[in-house]
Write a protein that holds these residues in place. Sequence first.
Motif, PDB file in Angstrom:
ATOM      1  N   ILE A 184       7.187  -4.115   2.759  1.00  0.00           N
ATOM      2  CA  ILE A 184       6.701  -2.852   3.339  1.00  0.00           C
ATOM      3  C   ILE A 184       5.767  -3.071   4.526  1.00  0.00           C
ATOM      4  O   ILE A 184       5.708  -2.224   5.428  1.00  0.00           O
ATOM      5  N   ALA A 185       5.044  -4.199   4.561  1.00  0.00           N
ATOM      6  CA  ALA A 185       4.118  -4.427   5.673  1.00  0.00           C
ATOM      7  C   ALA A 185       4.841  -4.615   7.006  1.00  0.00           C
ATOM      8  O   ALA A 185       4.546  -3.904   7.979  1.00  0.00           O
ATOM      9  N   PRO A 186       5.805  -5.542   7.111  1.00  0.00           N
ATOM     10  CA  PRO A 186       6.499  -5.664   8.394  1.00  0.00           C
ATOM     11  C   PRO A 186       7.315  -4.421   8.747  1.00  0.00           C
ATOM     12  O   PRO A 186       7.458  -4.081   9.919  1.00  0.00           O
ATOM     13  N   TYR A 187       7.838  -3.719   7.733  1.00  0.00           N
ATOM     14  CA  TYR A 187       8.562  -2.478   8.013  1.00  0.00           C
ATOM     15  C   TYR A 187       7.634  -1.460   8.659  1.00  0.00           C
ATOM     16  O   TYR A 187       8.013  -0.764   9.620  1.00  0.00           O
ATOM     17  N   GLY A 188       6.414  -1.351   8.144  1.00  0.00           N
ATOM     18  CA  GLY A 188       5.446  -0.434   8.726  1.00  0.00           C
ATOM     19  C   GLY A 188       5.095  -0.801  10.159  1.00  0.00           C
ATOM     20  O   GLY A 188       4.924   0.069  11.021  1.00  0.00           O
ATOM     21  N   LEU A 189       4.995  -2.098  10.449  1.00  0.00           N
ATOM     22  CA  LEU A 189       4.640  -2.550  11.794  1.00  0.00           C
ATOM     23  C   LEU A 189       5.720  -2.226  12.822  1.00  0.00           C
ATOM     24  O   LEU A 189       5.418  -1.965  13.984  1.00  0.00           O
ATOM     25  N   VAL A 190       6.983  -2.279  12.419  1.00  0.00           N
ATOM     26  CA  VAL A 190       8.055  -2.051  13.393  1.00  0.00           C
ATOM     27  C   VAL A 190       8.537  -0.601  13.424  1.00  0.00           C
ATOM     28  O   VAL A 190       9.082  -0.155  14.435  1.00  0.00           O
ATOM     29  N   SER A 191       8.329   0.135  12.336  1.00  0.00           N
ATOM     30  CA  SER A 191       8.821   1.520  12.296  1.00  0.00           C
ATOM     31  C   SER A 191       7.709   2.551  12.399  1.00  0.00           C
ATOM     32  O   SER A 191       7.954   3.684  12.832  1.00  0.00           O
ATOM     33  N   GLY A 192       6.505   2.169  11.967  1.00  0.00           N
ATOM     34  CA  GLY A 192       5.394   3.121  11.951  1.00  0.00           C
ATOM     35  C   GLY A 192       5.506   4.140  10.844  1.00  0.00           C
ATOM     36  O   GLY A 192       4.756   5.118  10.817  1.00  0.00           O
ATOM     37  N   GLN A 193       6.421   3.924   9.917  1.00  0.00           N
ATOM     38  CA  GLN A 193       6.687   4.899   8.872  1.00  0.00           C
ATOM     39  C   GLN A 193       6.620   4.269   7.488  1.00  0.00           C
ATOM     40  O   GLN A 193       6.717   3.050   7.344  1.00  0.00           O
ATOM     41  N   PHE A 194       6.467   5.143   6.503  1.00  0.00           N
ATOM     42  CA  PHE A 194       6.589   4.729   5.107  1.00  0.00           C
ATOM     43  C   PHE A 194       7.899   5.275   4.575  1.00  0.00           C
ATOM     44  O   PHE A 194       8.231   6.443   4.798  1.00  0.00           O
ATOM     45  N   SER A 195       8.670   4.440   3.890  1.00  0.00           N
ATOM     46  CA  SER A 195       9.954   4.853   3.324  1.00  0.00           C
ATOM     47  C   SER A 195       9.973   4.539   1.842  1.00  0.00           C
ATOM     48  O   SER A 195       9.731   3.389   1.441  1.00  0.00           O
ATOM     49  N   TRP A 196      10.282   5.537   1.025  1.00  0.00           N
ATOM     50  CA  TRP A 196      10.363   5.293  -0.408  1.00  0.00           C
ATOM     51  C   TRP A 196      11.500   4.342  -0.752  1.00  0.00           C
ATOM     52  O   TRP A 196      11.398   3.552  -1.680  1.00  0.00           O
ATOM     53  N   PHE A 197      12.590   4.410   0.016  1.00  0.00           N
ATOM     54  CA  PHE A 197      13.701   3.499  -0.250  1.00  0.00           C
ATOM     55  C   PHE A 197      13.303   2.060   0.049  1.00  0.00           C
ATOM     56  O   PHE A 197      13.620   1.141  -0.713  1.00  0.00           O
ATOM     57  N   VAL A 198      12.602   1.847   1.149  1.00  0.00           N
ATOM     58  CA  VAL A 198      12.117   0.497   1.463  1.00  0.00           C
ATOM     59  C   VAL A 198      11.094   0.057   0.418  1.00  0.00           C
ATOM     60  O   VAL A 198      11.048  -1.122   0.037  1.00  0.00           O
ATOM     61  N   PHE A 199      10.289   0.989  -0.080  1.00  0.00           N
ATOM     62  CA  PHE A 199       9.331   0.663  -1.146  1.00  0.00           C
ATOM     63  C   PHE A 199      10.076   0.171  -2.385  1.00  0.00           C
ATOM     64  O   PHE A 199       9.694  -0.840  -2.988  1.00  0.00           O
ATOM     65  N   VAL A 200      11.140   0.876  -2.769  1.00  0.00           N
ATOM     66  CA  VAL A 200      11.943   0.453  -3.924  1.00  0.00           C
ATOM     67  C   VAL A 200      12.519  -0.928  -3.681  1.00  0.00           C
ATOM     68  O   VAL A 200      12.506  -1.807  -4.571  1.00  0.00           O
ATOM     69  N   GLN A 201      13.015  -1.164  -2.465  1.00  0.00           N
ATOM     70  CA  GLN A 201      13.548  -2.483  -2.132  1.00  0.00           C
ATOM     71  C   GLN A 201      12.460  -3.554  -2.240  1.00  0.00           C
ATOM     72  O   GLN A 201      12.720  -4.675  -2.695  1.00  0.00           O
ATOM     73  N   GLY A 202      11.250  -3.210  -1.819  1.00  0.00           N
ATOM     74  CA  GLY A 202      10.144  -4.160  -1.920  1.00  0.00           C
ATOM     75  C   GLY A 202       9.825  -4.528  -3.356  1.00  0.00           C
ATOM     76  O   GLY A 202       9.561  -5.695  -3.677  1.00  0.00           O
TER      77      GLY A 202
END
Length: 324
Positions: A184-202
């Motif tokens: 979730i940390a690098p995803y936040g850096l490149v997208s600027g967003q929080f995603s529940w699906f990415v959270f589940v993947q994490g």
Amino acid sequence: MHTETIQASSTGKVRPESKLRSYARLAKLDVYDYYLSILVVASAVVLPSGSLNARTVFTLLGFLIGEVLVTVALVAFDDLTGFRDGSDIKNYGPDNPLRKKLRKPLVAGTLEPREAERFGWITALLGAAVWAGTIAIAPASPVWTIAVIGVLYVLALQYSYGLKLSYHGLQEIFLVWLGLSMVIAPYGLVSGQFSWFVFVQGVLFGFGPLMFGVYSNSNDVEGDRLVNRPTVAALVSQRGNTIFIGALSFAEFAIGALASAIGAAPWWFVVLMLPATALRARQYYLGFRAGDIMRARKLGFKVHRVSVGLLIVANLFIGLGGPT
């Protein structure tokens, strides 16, 4: 550079090898499974075409380099503490021929404790510098992302060194947090967003390190009890540990199923992940029905890699316009 090969003798002594090779062993560079998190994140942002620009690429690479350095510091400090308290000597000594002594340079005598400690601090400081630079160039820097990176950095260094979190009953929780944060940390850096699906993947990615850990702990019960390291395997009976790992194995499936059911993940996500679920069941059978814990632990790496591959497929499918 010519490197001598270490060979263990019948007395347990080893011939010296190059320092470079010993430091590589200390860093566990052959275990790359933690670093696959960056591929999961890249797959989540690479589509539609053109989303992965130069700034995003450099941000992902920067986070990956910092991730490697911080993880290397974590495992170096973990080996240092395990050597000092005697648990690694117990778990990798002559009474445990299934464990490779050479993977622990301090136990093998190819590195001194002061060398391992210095190496840990150097890689930790370099990791902090790289992550700070990565945040500076990132396309986005949400407060929550910076907080996740900060907590990840601090806790990584305290895992078995300093506060020794893993010696206070927090090992299993930490391992999931480690994997989750690396997604979730690098995803936040490149997208600027929080995603529940990415959270589940994490969370599912974090189950990889978690399951490596609990199977290792099942083998290392005597050493952990010797130094009062309260892993679940060391605290409960063999039957209790069997139930615990069975529950974790089911929970991994249940997380994906629940995410699909409530809309945090696509409806088809739980079906896509079934190959990893089947391998996890096979791992449990090997460890607690066939009684081969170390073979089951080894299979855990394959389970994790298959799971990562399926997460990448899910992200690419969505990026190509698949149903959600």
